[in-house]
Motif scaffolding. Sequence first.
Motif, PDB file in Angstrom:
ATOM      1  N   TYR A 181      -4.970 -12.238   4.396  1.00 22.04           N
ATOM      2  CA  TYR A 181      -4.057 -13.361   4.333  1.00 22.04           C
ATOM      3  C   TYR A 181      -2.779 -12.969   5.054  1.00 22.04           C
ATOM      4  O   TYR A 181      -2.459 -11.787   5.203  1.00 22.04           O
ATOM      5  CB  TYR A 181      -3.697 -13.700   2.877  1.00 22.04           C
ATOM      6  CG  TYR A 181      -4.820 -14.283   2.053  1.00 22.04           C
ATOM      7  CD1 TYR A 181      -5.799 -13.460   1.500  1.00 22.04           C
ATOM      8  CD2 TYR A 181      -4.903 -15.651   1.809  1.00 22.04           C
ATOM      9  CE1 TYR A 181      -6.827 -13.990   0.736  1.00 22.04           C
ATOM     10  CE2 TYR A 181      -5.925 -16.193   1.037  1.00 22.04           C
ATOM     11  CZ  TYR A 181      -6.883 -15.348   0.506  1.00 22.04           C
ATOM     12  OH  TYR A 181      -7.896 -15.871  -0.249  1.00 22.04           O
TER      13      TYR A 181
ATOM     14  N   GLN B 175       1.534 -13.985   5.435  1.00 22.63           N
ATOM     15  CA  GLN B 175       2.674 -14.732   4.923  1.00 22.63           C
ATOM     16  C   GLN B 175       3.861 -14.486   5.841  1.00 22.63           C
ATOM     17  O   GLN B 175       4.438 -13.385   5.855  1.00 22.63           O
ATOM     18  CB  GLN B 175       3.022 -14.316   3.491  1.00 22.63           C
ATOM     19  CG  GLN B 175       4.132 -15.165   2.876  1.00 22.63           C
ATOM     20  CD  GLN B 175       4.540 -14.669   1.513  1.00 22.63           C
ATOM     21  OE1 GLN B 175       4.511 -13.472   1.247  1.00 22.63           O
ATOM     22  NE2 GLN B 175       4.938 -15.589   0.637  1.00 22.63           N
TER      23      GLN B 175
ATOM     24  N   GLN C 237       7.622 -18.308   3.901  1.00 18.91           N
ATOM     25  CA  GLN C 237       6.617 -19.365   3.913  1.00 18.91           C
ATOM     26  C   GLN C 237       5.479 -19.036   2.946  1.00 18.91           C
ATOM     27  O   GLN C 237       5.496 -18.037   2.251  1.00 18.91           O
ATOM     28  CB  GLN C 237       6.102 -19.576   5.340  1.00 18.91           C
ATOM     29  CG  GLN C 237       7.196 -20.021   6.293  1.00 18.91           C
ATOM     30  CD  GLN C 237       6.660 -20.387   7.666  1.00 18.91           C
ATOM     31  OE1 GLN C 237       5.496 -20.757   7.804  1.00 18.91           O
ATOM     32  NE2 GLN C 237       7.503 -20.295   8.673  1.00 18.91           N
ATOM     33  N   LYS C 238       4.501 -19.907   2.908  1.00 17.57           N
ATOM     34  CA  LYS C 238       3.412 -19.720   1.956  1.00 17.57           C
ATOM     35  C   LYS C 238       2.397 -18.708   2.487  1.00 17.57           C
ATOM     36  O   LYS C 238       2.384 -18.332   3.649  1.00 17.57           O
ATOM     37  CB  LYS C 238       2.718 -21.052   1.686  1.00 17.57           C
ATOM     38  CG  LYS C 238       2.010 -21.623   2.889  1.00 17.57           C
ATOM     39  CD  LYS C 238       1.434 -22.989   2.609  1.00 17.57           C
ATOM     40  CE  LYS C 238       0.714 -23.495   3.849  1.00 17.57           C
ATOM     41  NZ  LYS C 238       0.349 -24.892   3.761  1.00 17.57           N
ATOM     42  N   VAL C 239       1.559 -18.264   1.581  1.00 27.74           N
ATOM     43  CA  VAL C 239       0.489 -17.339   1.929  1.00 27.74           C
ATOM     44  C   VAL C 239      -0.641 -18.144   2.580  1.00 27.74           C
ATOM     45  O   VAL C 239      -1.102 -19.134   2.029  1.00 27.74           O
ATOM     46  CB  VAL C 239      -0.022 -16.619   0.669  1.00 27.74           C
ATOM     47  CG1 VAL C 239      -1.176 -15.686   1.014  1.00 27.74           C
ATOM     48  CG2 VAL C 239       1.096 -15.847  -0.006  1.00 27.74           C
TER      49      VAL C 239
ATOM     50  N   PHE D 297      -4.495 -18.199   4.415  1.00 31.34           N
ATOM     51  CA  PHE D 297      -5.787 -17.537   4.566  1.00 31.34           C
ATOM     52  C   PHE D 297      -6.082 -17.279   6.041  1.00 31.34           C
ATOM     53  O   PHE D 297      -5.875 -18.155   6.890  1.00 31.34           O
ATOM     54  CB  PHE D 297      -6.869 -18.435   3.963  1.00 31.34           C
ATOM     55  CG  PHE D 297      -8.275 -18.035   4.276  1.00 31.34           C
ATOM     56  CD1 PHE D 297      -9.021 -18.755   5.198  1.00 31.34           C
ATOM     57  CD2 PHE D 297      -8.848 -16.939   3.659  1.00 31.34           C
ATOM     58  CE1 PHE D 297     -10.323 -18.395   5.491  1.00 31.34           C
ATOM     59  CE2 PHE D 297     -10.153 -16.578   3.943  1.00 31.34           C
ATOM     60  CZ  PHE D 297     -10.890 -17.302   4.868  1.00 31.34           C
TER      61      PHE D 297
ATOM     62  N   MET E   9       3.994 -10.681   6.695  1.00 33.29           N
ATOM     63  CA  MET E   9       3.385  -9.779   5.721  1.00 33.29           C
ATOM     64  C   MET E   9       1.895 -10.090   5.716  1.00 33.29           C
ATOM     65  O   MET E   9       1.504 -11.266   5.635  1.00 33.29           O
ATOM     66  CB  MET E   9       3.987 -10.016   4.336  1.00 33.29           C
ATOM     67  CG  MET E   9       3.489  -9.065   3.287  1.00 33.29           C
ATOM     68  SD  MET E   9       4.315  -7.470   3.352  1.00 33.29           S
ATOM     69  CE  MET E   9       5.575  -7.751   2.114  1.00 33.29           C
TER      70      MET E   9
ATOM     71  N   PHE F 217      -1.647  -9.483   3.812  1.00 28.89           N
ATOM     72  CA  PHE F 217      -2.237  -9.062   2.545  1.00 28.89           C
ATOM     73  C   PHE F 217      -3.752  -8.962   2.678  1.00 28.89           C
ATOM     74  O   PHE F 217      -4.406  -9.861   3.198  1.00 28.89           O
ATOM     75  CB  PHE F 217      -1.926 -10.062   1.433  1.00 28.89           C
ATOM     76  CG  PHE F 217      -0.479 -10.148   1.074  1.00 28.89           C
ATOM     77  CD1 PHE F 217       0.287 -11.211   1.521  1.00 28.89           C
ATOM     78  CD2 PHE F 217       0.118  -9.175   0.293  1.00 28.89           C
ATOM     79  CE1 PHE F 217       1.634 -11.305   1.186  1.00 28.89           C
ATOM     80  CE2 PHE F 217       1.460  -9.261  -0.044  1.00 28.89           C
ATOM     81  CZ  PHE F 217       2.217 -10.317   0.413  1.00 28.89           C
TER      82      PHE F 217
ATOM     83  N   PHE G  69      -5.268  -8.534  -4.898  1.00 26.79           N
ATOM     84  CA  PHE G  69      -4.500  -8.379  -3.667  1.00 26.79           C
ATOM     85  C   PHE G  69      -3.870  -6.997  -3.562  1.00 26.79           C
ATOM     86  O   PHE G  69      -3.442  -6.411  -4.568  1.00 26.79           O
ATOM     87  CB  PHE G  69      -3.391  -9.421  -3.600  1.00 26.79           C
ATOM     88  CG  PHE G  69      -3.883 -10.780  -3.190  1.00 26.79           C
ATOM     89  CD1 PHE G  69      -4.478 -11.616  -4.114  1.00 26.79           C
ATOM     90  CD2 PHE G  69      -3.769 -11.213  -1.879  1.00 26.79           C
ATOM     91  CE1 PHE G  69      -4.955 -12.871  -3.748  1.00 26.79           C
ATOM     92  CE2 PHE G  69      -4.244 -12.465  -1.506  1.00 26.79           C
ATOM     93  CZ  PHE G  69      -4.830 -13.281  -2.430  1.00 26.79           C
TER      94      PHE G  69
ATOM     95  N   PRO H  70      -0.757  -4.575  -1.813  1.00 25.64           N
ATOM     96  CA  PRO H  70       0.702  -4.750  -1.792  1.00 25.64           C
ATOM     97  C   PRO H  70       1.228  -5.326  -0.482  1.00 25.64           C
ATOM     98  O   PRO H  70       2.373  -5.745  -0.418  1.00 25.64           O
ATOM     99  CB  PRO H  70       1.219  -3.320  -1.994  1.00 25.64           C
ATOM    100  CG  PRO H  70       0.137  -2.457  -1.448  1.00 25.64           C
ATOM    101  CD  PRO H  70      -1.152  -3.157  -1.752  1.00 25.64           C
TER     102      PRO H  70
ATOM    103  N   ARG I  69       3.955  -5.051   6.023  1.00 23.22           N
ATOM    104  CA  ARG I  69       4.908  -5.882   6.762  1.00 23.22           C
ATOM    105  C   ARG I  69       4.817  -5.517   8.233  1.00 23.22           C
ATOM    106  O   ARG I  69       5.063  -4.359   8.602  1.00 23.22           O
ATOM    107  CB  ARG I  69       6.325  -5.654   6.247  1.00 23.22           C
ATOM    108  CG  ARG I  69       7.360  -6.484   7.000  1.00 23.22           C
ATOM    109  CD  ARG I  69       8.735  -6.402   6.359  1.00 23.22           C
ATOM    110  NE  ARG I  69       8.730  -6.930   4.998  1.00 23.22           N
ATOM    111  CZ  ARG I  69       8.687  -8.236   4.698  1.00 23.22           C
ATOM    112  NH1 ARG I  69       8.633  -9.127   5.662  1.00 23.22           N
ATOM    113  NH2 ARG I  69       8.693  -8.622   3.444  1.00 23.22           N
TER     114      ARG I  69
END
Lengths: 115, 109
Positions: free
Chosen positions: A35, A37, A41-43, A45, A89, A91, A106, A108, A111
């Motif tokens: 994923y 991010q 903003q939102k995470v 897929f 970021m 994930f 998930f 950590p 970045r």
Amino acid sequence: EPEVTQTPSHQVTQMGQEVILRCVPISNHLYFYWYRQILGQKVEFLVSFYNNEISEKSEIFDDQFSVERPDGSNFTLKIRSTKLEDSAMYFCASSKETSGIYEQYFGPGTRLTVT
Amino acid sequence: SQQGEEDPQALSIQEGENATMNCSYKTSINNLQWYRQNSGRGLVHLILIRSNEREKHSGRLRVTLDTSKKSSSLLITASRAADTASYFCATEYGQNFVFGPGTRLSVLP
């Protein structure tokens, strides 16, 4: 308690360079995910992976991206030629199926900063 | 879009108060999860509620799920300054998860 790990925690790269983000999923999980991010903003897929092949991918996951499970423990995301807008970021997640339920765990995050 | 949508987008409360965040989604789901994210950090799994469950508790957290309204709520009771974070709902569709944009919670001391 088992957990998903990711390395590095922070990666700085120049535009146009290739990066590989690494993940070690939980050992008895069979489904793997990436994923993204973007800051604030939102995470979102990117891709799911099962049985050594991509199960599903989003429109973000274009030809610049690839995933691989090079051995029995690692799951990698490669970006071939990074762009400024790839800064985010990232994930990794893994899951197993239990009675039709997929509970994702998930890592950590890594970045990624593209300069 | 299948994504969950949280509301409010931002919530500011005093320490000790309760915080309620809502999530709505559009199609049938298998389960719904709530995550917390401190600024610039990773996702922390809070609680999972299955589609056949209506309410679930974990410590100061209470989650409800109303499949007829396609909505869920997360209640944090007796909030603390350390609860300050963004909270996301994630809905499972088959193998994949879709996250909402999140609620930014600020708990003021």
